[in-house]
Scaffold this active site. Structure first.
Site, short mmCIF file in Angstrom:
data_model
loop_
_atom_site.label_atom_id
_atom_site.label_comp_id
_atom_site.label_asym_id
_atom_site.label_seq_id
_atom_site.Cartn_x
_atom_site.Cartn_y
_atom_site.Cartn_z
N ASN A 171 0.65 -0.94 -0.07
CA ASN A 171 0.50 -0.37 0.22
C ASN A 171 0.93 1.37 -0.12
O ASN A 171 2.00 1.19 0.95
CB ASN A 171 -0.78 0.48 1.55
N HIS A 174 1.02 5.81 2.08
CA HIS A 174 2.20 7.14 3.06
C HIS A 174 2.84 7.65 2.53
O HIS A 174 3.23 9.04 2.27
CB HIS A 174 1.84 6.08 3.63
N HIS A 207 -5.86 3.92 -1.34
CA HIS A 207 -7.09 3.76 -1.30
C HIS A 207 -7.71 5.69 -1.19
O HIS A 207 -6.24 6.38 -1.33
CB HIS A 207 -6.95 4.13 0.91
N ARG A 209 -9.95 8.41 -0.96
CA ARG A 209 -10.46 8.44 0.13
C ARG A 209 -11.44 9.88 -0.36
O ARG A 209 -10.71 10.63 -1.56
CB ARG A 209 -9.68 9.02 1.48
N ARG A 213 -7.38 12.76 0.95
CA ARG A 213 -5.63 13.26 2.02
C ARG A 213 -4.43 12.83 1.56
O ARG A 213 -3.83 13.83 1.93
CB ARG A 213 -6.44 12.38 3.94
N GLU A 234 -8.90 0.55 -3.07
CA GLU A 234 -9.35 0.76 -1.52
C GLU A 234 -10.65 1.30 -1.85
O GLU A 234 -10.13 2.57 -1.77
CB GLU A 234 -8.62 0.67 -0.87
N THR A 265 -8.19 3.31 8.56
CA THR A 265 -9.21 2.43 8.76
C THR A 265 -9.28 1.56 10.12
O THR A 265 -8.04 1.12 10.31
CB THR A 265 -9.14 1.16 7.98
N GLU A 315 -10.99 -9.45 3.06
CA GLU A 315 -9.68 -8.56 3.75
C GLU A 315 -9.40 -8.40 4.74
O GLU A 315 -10.84 -8.55 5.68
CB GLU A 315 -9.24 -7.77 2.98
N HIS A 355 -3.41 -5.54 7.94
CA HIS A 355 -3.66 -4.07 8.03
C HIS A 355 -3.15 -3.79 9.71
O HIS A 355 -2.98 -5.13 10.35
CB HIS A 355 -5.21 -3.41 8.92
N GLY A 377 0.98 -1.78 4.18
CA GLY A 377 1.30 -0.16 3.64
C GLY A 377 2.33 0.62 5.41
O GLY A 377 4.31 0.41 4.31
N1 PXP Z 1 -5.80 -2.76 3.91
C1 PXP Z 1 -6.89 -1.73 4.64
C2 PXP Z 1 -7.84 -1.97 4.72
C3 PXP Z 1 -6.30 -1.12 4.94
O1 PXP Z 1 -7.42 0.08 5.17
C4 PXP Z 1 -4.68 -0.28 4.71
C5 PXP Z 1 -4.90 0.87 5.52
O2 PXP Z 1 -5.28 1.59 4.79
C6 PXP Z 1 -3.83 -1.54 5.43
C7 PXP Z 1 -4.76 -3.30 4.51
C8 PXP Z 1 -2.74 -1.91 5.38
O3 PXP Z 1 -2.37 -1.68 6.64
P1 PXP Z 1 -0.65 -0.67 6.84
O4 PXP Z 1 -0.70 0.54 6.64
O5 PXP Z 1 -1.38 -0.60 8.21
O6 PXP Z 1 0.35 -1.87 7.09
#
Ligand code: PXP
Length: 407
Positions: A171, A174, A207, A209, A213, A234, A265, A315, A355, A377
């Site tokens: 992801n 960031h 994602h 949004r 952002r 996403e 999220t 997921e 996540h 991510g």
């Molecule tokens: N999966 C989903 C559905 C998410 O919303 C996120 C965060 O954007 C991630 C995975 C990745 O999470 P992390 O950035 O904490 O690795």
């Protein structure tokens, strides 16, 4: 599946080694046509192995593997009735016990220059063949037959391992967060995605949004044109974003709950509570040929609802596992994820997870059966600030692929 496995870990041995061996044991039982049998595997240290070896073989010294058969294969082709046991309501026959010394396995692996995980697989296969009536000590022909079978099984097991290897989707939100901090052009998530792919990522996740952002419309359009692996978009079930997704045609859409005030999220989508609304989105995507993944908490009701509305993937939300304050809590959350992965598979859903996963807690999730891909991510992008993005992805990929292989 009517196979079972039990494992006793010596202190300090990582639980994920046991979980990986469990996957392999189940595969071996199926491959050898004894999936309706219960196999007990104990991983022990050298001290315990010496005790057992002394007790049963009058050789009070460590050895690599001991097998204690419970089925007399000469007695009947299907095993004798005396060994039948009832486990969890299933009539499983007891195949016997395999005891493996992890100390000896580790030592032998170092001597032979072999991966310790591979050594354990070999010892497991060797022990299982003994339980199935093979005996290399009986005669020269028996030795050749057993070793031939062992090599053939290990060859196929290696192929199976490749198919069961979990993939990594990165992801890059960031990267965009850093860019947006100054409102300029750098760093560019499109360039980041290319680096992630070159480092081995099987997919790129962004994602889009509602409040834009981090990821912008320009990013998703350029990503669609440049990504060579898989673009996973996403999104919340929001009318504007749905229209963008239908136009964009990502490879997968992941539906997540979205709140403006949240930092990230915060939990799985309550699909069970809004089946009609989410079902309509799944239907629209389906008509456009876009498979849908539902970001869900590891709960039976949510998984069933995802299946009912026609989602292709779930997921599993690993946030509670990642946030657990202590080892006990983490293990509890991991068990919920493992159980949900199994259940989702039985419901016909394909399973991803993600996540909050990082360089310390990912290996245990990667070792779970049935999870095809991890979506990660923040940890990767944070680590990239110190070691570079290419290196950060490669390090995480090594954990995802092989974390569960090391002793
Ligand atoms: N999966 C989903 C559905 C998410 O919303 C996120 C965060 O954007 C991630 C995975 C990745 O999470 P992390 O950035 O904490 O690795």
């Amino acid at each position: 599946m009517p196979t079972a496995f039990s494992c006793q870990y010596p202190p300090g041995l990582q639980a994920d080694v046991g979980r990986r061996l469990q996957k392999e044991a189940n595969w071996l039982l199926r491959e050898c046509g004894v999936a309706d049998h219960h196999l007990a595997v104990r991983l022990v240290d050298d001290a315990e192995m010496s005790r057992l070896n002394g007790l049963y073989r009058h050789q009070a010294k460590p050895t690599n593997v001991l097998a204690f058969p419970l089925v007399d294969w000469a007695d009947s082709a299907a095993g004798n009735a005396d060994a039948t046991a009832t486990l969890a309501g299933l009539p499983l026959r007891e195949l016997g016990d395999i005891v493996i010394s992890t100390d000896t396995a580790r030592r032998e692996a170092a001597e032979l220059g072999e991966n310790p995980g591979r050594r354990l697989s070999r010892l497991l296969t060797h022990g299982l063949l003994h339980l199935l009536g093979y005996d290399h000590e009986r005669s020269r022909e028996d030795e050749e037959e057993m070793l031939g079978r062992e090599e053939a099984l290990l060859g196929r097991l290696n192929q199976y391992r490749r198919t069961m290897m979990t993939t990594l989707a990165v992801n890059v939100d960031h990267i965009a967060t850093i860019r947006q901090a100054r409102g300029g052009r750098e760093p560019d998530p499109v360039a980041a995605a290319a680096i992630c792919e070159l480092a081995g990522a099987a997919g790129i996740v962004v994602h889009l949004r509602e409040d834009r952002r981090h990821i912008q419309d320009r990013d998703v359009h350029l990503l669609r044109q440049t990504i060579k692996s898989r673009l996973n978009l996403e999104m919340g079930a929001n009318r504007e974003i749905i229209a963008i997704a239908l136009d964009l045609q990502p490879d997968i859409v992941t539906l997540v709950p979205e709140k403006r005030e949240e930092l990230t999220t915060e939990g799985g989508l309550d699909v069970a509570g809004q089946k009609k609304k989410i079902g309509k989105v799944v239907e629209k995507m389906g008509k456009a040929g876009i498979p849908v993944s539902i970001f869900a908490d590891p709960e039976e009701g949510q998984l069933r609802a995802a299946r009912d509305i026609g989602a292709t993937f779930v997921e599993l939300h690993t946030g509670h596992y990642s946030d657990a304050g202590n080892e006990e809590g983490q293990l509890h959350e991991l068990r919920l994820i493992a159980e949900a992965a199994r259940m989702a598979g039985e419901l016909g859903l394909r399973v991803y997870a993600g996540h909050g996963l990082n360089y310390r807690n990912t290996a245990a999730v990667a070792a779970l059966e049935g999870i095809e891909e991890l979506s990660i991510g923040h940890a990767i992008i944070a680590h990239a600030a110190f070691v570079g993005l290419d290196q950060a992805v490669r390090e995480m990929l090594a954990i995802v692929r092989h974390g569960s292989l090391s002793l």
